[in-house]
Scaffold this motif. Sequence first.
Motif, PDB file in Angstrom:
ATOM      1  N   ARG A 175       0.836  -1.207   0.000  1.00  0.00           N
ATOM      2  CA  ARG A 175       0.000   0.000   0.000  1.00  0.00           C
ATOM      3  C   ARG A 175       0.865   1.249   0.000  1.00  0.00           C
ATOM      4  NH1 ARG A 175      -5.915   0.302   1.159  1.00  0.00           N
ATOM      5  NH2 ARG A 175      -6.672  -1.834   1.189  1.00  0.00           N
ATOM      6  N   LEU A 176       1.917   1.229   0.799  1.00  0.00           N
ATOM      7  CA  LEU A 176       2.823   2.376   0.863  1.00  0.00           C
ATOM      8  C   LEU A 176       3.501   2.600  -0.490  1.00  0.00           C
ATOM      9  CD1 LEU A 176       4.341   4.596   2.345  1.00  0.00           C
ATOM     10  CD2 LEU A 176       5.914   2.850   3.226  1.00  0.00           C
ATOM     11  N   ALA A 177       3.936   1.531  -1.124  1.00  0.00           N
ATOM     12  CA  ALA A 177       4.579   1.654  -2.433  1.00  0.00           C
ATOM     13  C   ALA A 177       3.623   2.252  -3.455  1.00  0.00           C
ATOM     14  CB  ALA A 177       5.079   0.292  -2.903  1.00  0.00           C
ATOM     15  N   ARG A 178       2.360   1.831  -3.416  1.00  0.00           N
ATOM     16  CA  ARG A 178       1.378   2.371  -4.352  1.00  0.00           C
ATOM     17  C   ARG A 178       1.180   3.866  -4.121  1.00  0.00           C
ATOM     18  NH1 ARG A 178      -3.172   4.471  -5.244  1.00  0.00           N
ATOM     19  NH2 ARG A 178      -3.615   4.729  -3.034  1.00  0.00           N
ATOM     20  N   VAL A 179       1.116   4.273  -2.851  1.00  0.00           N
ATOM     21  CA  VAL A 179       0.955   5.698  -2.540  1.00  0.00           C
ATOM     22  C   VAL A 179       2.153   6.495  -3.064  1.00  0.00           C
ATOM     23  CG1 VAL A 179       0.885   7.386  -0.665  1.00  0.00           C
ATOM     24  CG2 VAL A 179      -0.587   5.364  -0.579  1.00  0.00           C
ATOM     25  N   PHE A 180       3.357   5.978  -2.842  1.00  0.00           N
ATOM     26  CA  PHE A 180       4.544   6.679  -3.335  1.00  0.00           C
ATOM     27  C   PHE A 180       4.486   6.844  -4.854  1.00  0.00           C
ATOM     28  CE2 PHE A 180       7.213   5.371   0.534  1.00  0.00           C
ATOM     29  CZ  PHE A 180       7.225   6.661   1.033  1.00  0.00           C
ATOM     30  N   GLU A 181       4.105   5.776  -5.550  1.00  0.00           N
ATOM     31  CA  GLU A 181       4.130   5.846  -7.010  1.00  0.00           C
ATOM     32  C   GLU A 181       2.976   6.668  -7.571  1.00  0.00           C
ATOM     33  OE1 GLU A 181       3.974   3.058 -11.034  1.00  0.00           O
ATOM     34  OE2 GLU A 181       3.736   2.121  -9.060  1.00  0.00           O
ATOM     35  N   GLU A 182       1.760   6.331  -7.193  1.00  0.00           N
ATOM     36  CA  GLU A 182       0.591   6.891  -7.866  1.00  0.00           C
ATOM     37  C   GLU A 182       0.148   8.234  -7.303  1.00  0.00           C
ATOM     38  OE1 GLU A 182      -2.551   4.025  -8.032  1.00  0.00           O
ATOM     39  OE2 GLU A 182      -1.243   2.428  -8.775  1.00  0.00           O
ATOM     40  N   GLU A 183       0.337   8.454  -6.019  1.00  0.00           N
ATOM     41  CA  GLU A 183      -0.175   9.678  -5.405  1.00  0.00           C
ATOM     42  C   GLU A 183       0.900  10.725  -5.189  1.00  0.00           C
ATOM     43  OE1 GLU A 183      -3.231   9.707  -5.462  1.00  0.00           O
ATOM     44  OE2 GLU A 183      -3.781   7.587  -5.418  1.00  0.00           O
ATOM     45  N   LEU A 184       2.106  10.284  -4.855  1.00  0.00           N
ATOM     46  CA  LEU A 184       3.193  11.230  -4.592  1.00  0.00           C
ATOM     47  C   LEU A 184       4.206  11.306  -5.727  1.00  0.00           C
ATOM     48  CD1 LEU A 184       3.799  10.391  -0.811  1.00  0.00           C
ATOM     49  CD2 LEU A 184       2.523  12.323  -1.777  1.00  0.00           C
ATOM     50  N   GLN A 185       4.034  10.457  -6.731  1.00  0.00           N
ATOM     51  CA  GLN A 185       4.932  10.430  -7.889  1.00  0.00           C
ATOM     52  C   GLN A 185       6.403  10.322  -7.484  1.00  0.00           C
ATOM     53  OE1 GLN A 185       2.163  12.937  -8.097  1.00  0.00           O
ATOM     54  NE2 GLN A 185       1.214  11.060  -8.843  1.00  0.00           N
ATOM     55  N   ASP A 186       6.652   9.537  -6.462  1.00  0.00           N
ATOM     56  CA  ASP A 186       8.025   9.306  -6.012  1.00  0.00           C
ATOM     57  C   ASP A 186       8.402   7.872  -6.375  1.00  0.00           C
ATOM     58  OD1 ASP A 186      10.439   8.937  -4.645  1.00  0.00           O
ATOM     59  OD2 ASP A 186       9.843  10.284  -3.023  1.00  0.00           O
ATOM     60  N   LEU A 187       8.915   7.703  -7.595  1.00  0.00           N
ATOM     61  CA  LEU A 187       9.190   6.362  -8.104  1.00  0.00           C
ATOM     62  C   LEU A 187      10.353   5.703  -7.361  1.00  0.00           C
ATOM     63  CD1 LEU A 187       8.773   7.031 -11.925  1.00  0.00           C
ATOM     64  CD2 LEU A 187       7.096   6.110 -10.314  1.00  0.00           C
ATOM     65  N   GLU A 188      11.308   6.507  -6.934  1.00  0.00           N
ATOM     66  CA  GLU A 188      12.448   5.940  -6.207  1.00  0.00           C
ATOM     67  C   GLU A 188      11.986   5.304  -4.902  1.00  0.00           C
ATOM     68  OE1 GLU A 188      16.831   7.212  -4.391  1.00  0.00           O
ATOM     69  OE2 GLU A 188      15.585   8.686  -5.437  1.00  0.00           O
ATOM     70  N   LYS A 189      11.149   6.004  -4.150  1.00  0.00           N
ATOM     71  CA  LYS A 189      10.672   5.450  -2.888  1.00  0.00           C
ATOM     72  C   LYS A 189       9.722   4.277  -3.113  1.00  0.00           C
ATOM     73  CE  LYS A 189      11.279   9.411   0.203  1.00  0.00           C
ATOM     74  NZ  LYS A 189      10.605  10.376   1.122  1.00  0.00           N
ATOM     75  N   ALA A 190       8.940   4.338  -4.187  1.00  0.00           N
ATOM     76  CA  ALA A 190       8.067   3.206  -4.505  1.00  0.00           C
ATOM     77  C   ALA A 190       8.898   1.962  -4.761  1.00  0.00           C
ATOM     78  CB  ALA A 190       7.201   3.527  -5.726  1.00  0.00           C
ATOM     79  N   THR A 191       9.945   2.113  -5.554  1.00  0.00           N
ATOM     80  CA  THR A 191      10.816   0.980  -5.855  1.00  0.00           C
ATOM     81  C   THR A 191      11.498   0.461  -4.596  1.00  0.00           C
ATOM     82  OG1 THR A 191      11.215   1.824  -8.089  1.00  0.00           O
ATOM     83  CG2 THR A 191      12.802   0.248  -7.218  1.00  0.00           C
ATOM     84  N   GLN A 192      11.999   1.371  -3.785  1.00  0.00           N
ATOM     85  CA  GLN A 192      12.665   0.966  -2.543  1.00  0.00           C
ATOM     86  C   GLN A 192      11.708   0.218  -1.621  1.00  0.00           C
ATOM     87  OE1 GLN A 192      14.124   4.715  -1.038  1.00  0.00           O
ATOM     88  NE2 GLN A 192      15.965   4.682  -2.322  1.00  0.00           N
ATOM     89  N   THR A 193      10.451   0.638  -1.598  1.00  0.00           N
ATOM     90  CA  THR A 193       9.481  -0.001  -0.715  1.00  0.00           C
ATOM     91  C   THR A 193       9.150  -1.405  -1.203  1.00  0.00           C
ATOM     92  OG1 THR A 193       8.556   2.167  -0.195  1.00  0.00           O
ATOM     93  CG2 THR A 193       7.235   0.249   0.397  1.00  0.00           C
ATOM     94  N   TYR A 194       8.964  -1.573  -2.512  1.00  0.00           N
ATOM     95  CA  TYR A 194       8.737  -2.928  -3.039  1.00  0.00           C
ATOM     96  C   TYR A 194       9.943  -3.823  -2.761  1.00  0.00           C
ATOM     97  CZ  TYR A 194       4.483  -1.680  -5.627  1.00  0.00           C
ATOM     98  OH  TYR A 194       3.208  -1.299  -5.979  1.00  0.00           O
ATOM     99  N   GLN A 195      11.150  -3.264  -2.886  1.00  0.00           N
ATOM    100  CA  GLN A 195      12.349  -4.040  -2.592  1.00  0.00           C
ATOM    101  C   GLN A 195      12.393  -4.417  -1.114  1.00  0.00           C
ATOM    102  OE1 GLN A 195      14.347  -5.382  -4.593  1.00  0.00           O
ATOM    103  NE2 GLN A 195      14.765  -4.126  -6.392  1.00  0.00           N
ATOM    104  N   TYR A 196      11.966  -3.497  -0.267  1.00  0.00           N
ATOM    105  CA  TYR A 196      11.922  -3.802   1.158  1.00  0.00           C
ATOM    106  C   TYR A 196      10.974  -4.972   1.427  1.00  0.00           C
ATOM    107  CZ  TYR A 196      10.649  -3.568   6.040  1.00  0.00           C
ATOM    108  OH  TYR A 196      10.388  -3.908   7.355  1.00  0.00           O
ATOM    109  N   VAL A 197       9.801  -4.950   0.815  1.00  0.00           N
ATOM    110  CA  VAL A 197       8.853  -6.056   1.017  1.00  0.00           C
ATOM    111  C   VAL A 197       9.482  -7.376   0.570  1.00  0.00           C
ATOM    112  CG1 VAL A 197       6.614  -7.011   0.367  1.00  0.00           C
ATOM    113  CG2 VAL A 197       6.827  -4.572   0.853  1.00  0.00           C
ATOM    114  N   LEU A 198      10.213  -7.350  -0.550  1.00  0.00           N
ATOM    115  CA  LEU A 198      10.871  -8.570  -1.015  1.00  0.00           C
ATOM    116  C   LEU A 198      11.916  -9.071  -0.026  1.00  0.00           C
ATOM    117  CD1 LEU A 198      11.490  -8.078  -4.853  1.00  0.00           C
ATOM    118  CD2 LEU A 198       9.914  -9.661  -3.744  1.00  0.00           C
ATOM    119  N   SER A 199      12.541  -8.153   0.693  1.00  0.00           N
ATOM    120  CA  SER A 199      13.527  -8.583   1.692  1.00  0.00           C
ATOM    121  C   SER A 199      12.862  -9.299   2.861  1.00  0.00           C
ATOM    122  CB  SER A 199      14.328  -7.374   2.204  1.00  0.00           C
ATOM    123  OG  SER A 199      13.546  -6.557   3.080  1.00  0.00           O
ATOM    124  N   VAL A 200      11.584  -8.997   3.073  1.00  0.00           N
ATOM    125  CA  VAL A 200      10.834  -9.634   4.157  1.00  0.00           C
ATOM    126  C   VAL A 200      10.098 -10.875   3.654  1.00  0.00           C
ATOM    127  CG1 VAL A 200       8.997  -9.306   5.860  1.00  0.00           C
ATOM    128  CG2 VAL A 200      10.555  -7.419   5.329  1.00  0.00           C
TER     129      VAL A 200
END
Length: 208
Positions: A80-105
């Motif tokens: 959900r956080l990654a989606r907000v970063f990408e679609e609502e805040l247009q912060d693709l770097e943070k969206a990518t980092q957040t998806y990567q974080y989920v993959l680490s977990v």
Amino acid sequence: QESQLYSADGALMVFGRALQEFPSDDRCLDDAERLAATVDTAYDQEGNPLPNGWEQLANSYADALSVHEAPELQSLIGKRLARVFEEELQDLEKATQTYQYVLSVVPLDMECLEQLDRLHTEHQQPAELASILEQRAQAADDAYAQIEFYQRLGELYETALQQVDDAIRVYRKLFDELDKESEDPGTALERLYLSKAGYNDLYAVYET
């Protein structure tokens, strides 16, 4: 109820605190996102715009991630956080980092891999895309999907990244194991072995 609160901004703060206690409650999550959108277009009594609702919600999601360590909750909130970063805040770097974080977990999370595949493809990041395709091929539970991922990966290594040895490794997997009926992996191996004068390996392909 939110209508009884002083403002949409105040309601969002309440829902943000509720997320700490009920991070998997779909209604709470959906209402929080609806309020974030409302706050983005709202003004206080003096006509001043309210603080960015999506930034407030992103902070609430991040706080929830720091509180709840269960992998399923980390995955739910993180996506959900990654989606907000990408679609609502247009912060693709943070969206990518957040998806990567989920993959680490949650390694090989299919949804995260799919989203990262899309992001790296759209933004022409071949090295990062190669890593994701390696994982998608590993995670695939369907032979046709696995072949598709390896085909894309082989082409990526050969063309965009010019990593001949990695391209050969991928095409050999297709040629030897996954896609024996297709001529494409053999044709690719012929091209690659000729490019590096790997004649003994090429003869082995011809003899197969």
